[in-house]
Motif scaffolding. Structure first.
Motif, PDB file in Angstrom:
ATOM      1  N   UNK A 135       0.854  -1.200   0.000  1.00  0.00           N
ATOM      2  CA  UNK A 135       0.000   0.000   0.000  1.00  0.00           C
ATOM      3  C   UNK A 135       0.878   1.234   0.000  1.00  0.00           C
ATOM      4  N   UNK A 136       0.570   2.117  -0.917  1.00  0.00           N
ATOM      5  CA  UNK A 136       1.321   3.379  -1.001  1.00  0.00           C
ATOM      6  C   UNK A 136       0.320   4.530  -0.846  1.00  0.00           C
ATOM      7  N   UNK A 137       0.460   5.275   0.271  1.00  0.00           N
ATOM      8  CA  UNK A 137      -0.442   6.390   0.596  1.00  0.00           C
ATOM      9  C   UNK A 137      -1.914   5.958   0.561  1.00  0.00           C
ATOM     10  N   UNK A 138      -2.170   4.763   1.099  1.00  0.00           N
ATOM     11  CA  UNK A 138      -3.532   4.266   1.195  1.00  0.00           C
ATOM     12  C   UNK A 138      -4.042   3.542  -0.031  1.00  0.00           C
ATOM     13  N   UNK A 139      -3.303   3.505  -1.129  1.00  0.00           N
ATOM     14  CA  UNK A 139      -3.740   2.828  -2.352  1.00  0.00           C
ATOM     15  C   UNK A 139      -3.053   1.476  -2.462  1.00  0.00           C
ATOM     16  N   UNK A 140      -3.843   0.457  -2.777  1.00  0.00           N
ATOM     17  CA  UNK A 140      -3.306  -0.894  -2.899  1.00  0.00           C
ATOM     18  C   UNK A 140      -2.633  -1.055  -4.260  1.00  0.00           C
ATOM     19  N   UNK A 141      -1.370  -1.456  -4.237  1.00  0.00           N
ATOM     20  CA  UNK A 141      -0.582  -1.626  -5.456  1.00  0.00           C
ATOM     21  C   UNK A 141      -0.244  -3.122  -5.608  1.00  0.00           C
ATOM     22  N   UNK A 142      -0.451  -3.620  -6.819  1.00  0.00           N
ATOM     23  CA  UNK A 142      -0.107  -5.014  -7.158  1.00  0.00           C
ATOM     24  C   UNK A 142       1.012  -4.981  -8.201  1.00  0.00           C
ATOM     25  N   UNK A 143       2.128  -5.652  -7.910  1.00  0.00           N
ATOM     26  CA  UNK A 143       3.243  -5.689  -8.868  1.00  0.00           C
ATOM     27  C   UNK A 143       2.815  -6.554 -10.048  1.00  0.00           C
ATOM     28  N   UNK A 144       2.785  -5.928 -11.223  1.00  0.00           N
ATOM     29  CA  UNK A 144       2.151  -6.564 -12.386  1.00  0.00           C
ATOM     30  C   UNK A 144       3.040  -7.576 -13.110  1.00  0.00           C
ATOM     31  N   UNK A 145       4.349  -7.492 -12.997  1.00  0.00           N
ATOM     32  CA  UNK A 145       5.217  -8.352 -13.818  1.00  0.00           C
ATOM     33  C   UNK A 145       5.772  -9.520 -13.038  1.00  0.00           C
ATOM     34  N   UNK A 146       5.080  -9.998 -12.001  1.00  0.00           N
ATOM     35  CA  UNK A 146       5.538 -11.149 -11.216  1.00  0.00           C
ATOM     36  C   UNK A 146       4.366 -11.749 -10.447  1.00  0.00           C
ATOM     37  N   UNK A 147       4.536 -12.973  -9.950  1.00  0.00           N
ATOM     38  CA  UNK A 147       3.564 -13.643  -9.102  1.00  0.00           C
ATOM     39  C   UNK A 147       4.323 -14.389  -8.016  1.00  0.00           C
TER      40      UNK A 147
END
Length: 241
Positions: free
Chosen positions: A151-163
């Motif tokens: 989470x960056x400044x309250x926003x959920x971020x998903x790393x798109x180029x990996x699992x």
């Protein structure tokens, strides 16, 4: 003969009665003269008070005698009586009705224009420079959830180029160890300095897909090279041997 002599004789009137008649008839004129004289003396003594009374009584008589009544001629035309001119009726001003407002002209309803966000592209980037920690039970502001989510400044971020594996969903101890290692490595990369996030798709309830990198090197590629993640959709051996 005897009867004739008797008729021819007349009875002589009584002297007393004759004298009484003559004396009564002679006193009446003198009485009238005496009354007139007395009235004249009284009128002379009270002339000043009697004169106004006589003047008031004689005035209407004199006026009637002085003003003869007009003679009405039979052939004279009847006197025309001037009739009063009828008073012209003043027109009472009637209250004028108020002018009706013009009919409302229907105006087309302006539909609000919804702001259309431009599609995310790789050219749009954002730089992060905050300190991160592990996410706990409280609000997620700047924290790491697992090896591929933060989470960056309250926003959920998903790393798109990996699992990478998730700690709470690990099926074995080996998968759980890899998940803890990936989570710890991502925290270290984020706190190593400023990084760049490029949009890699449309934001969804599961999170906003981003490609996170520093100096042109992707964090996802580093985790894949270190064996802590895989490419999205790539087939390989399971985390549990």
């Amino acid at each position: 003969m005897a009867k004739t002599a008797t008729r021819g004789r007349r009875k002589a009137p009584a002297r007393g009665k004759t004298k009484a008649r003559s004396s009564g008839g002679g006193l009446l004129p003198w009485a009238v003269i005496g009354i007139a004289a007395i009235g004249g003396i009284v009128a002379h003594d009270h002339w000043k008070s009697i004169q106004p009374m006589l003047a008031r009584q004689s005035t209407p008589i004199t006026r009637d005698m002085a003003e003869p009544s007009p003679v009405v001629r039979k052939d004279a035309p009847p006197k025309q009586v001037a009739l009063a001119a009828p008073t012209p009726k003043v027109a009472v001003p009637q209250p004028q009705p108020l002018p009706l407002p013009p009919a409302a002209i229907p105006t087309p309803m302006v539909q609000p224009i919804k702001a259309v966000q431009p599609p995310a592209s790789a050219a749009v980037s954002q730089t992060g420079t905050v300190a991160f920690g592990y996410c706990g039970q409280g609000a997620h502001i700047n924290c790491v959830g697992d090896g591929g989510v933060f989470w960056y400044k309250g926003e959920k971020i998903v790393i798109a180029d990996m699992a990478s594996p998730v700690v709470d969903q690990a099926r074995c101890d080996g998968e759980r160890r890899v998940a803890f290692a990936a989570k710890s490595r991502l925290l270290a990369l984020l706190n190593a300095g400023p990084f760049t996030m490029n949009a890699a798709g449309k934001a969804e309830p599961s999170g906003a897909p981003r490609v996170v990198s520093r100096d042109g090197r992707s964090f996802g590629a580093q985790l894949i090279n270190e064996g802590l993640a895989r490419k999205p959709g790539a087939a390989g051996r399971a985390w549990c041997a």
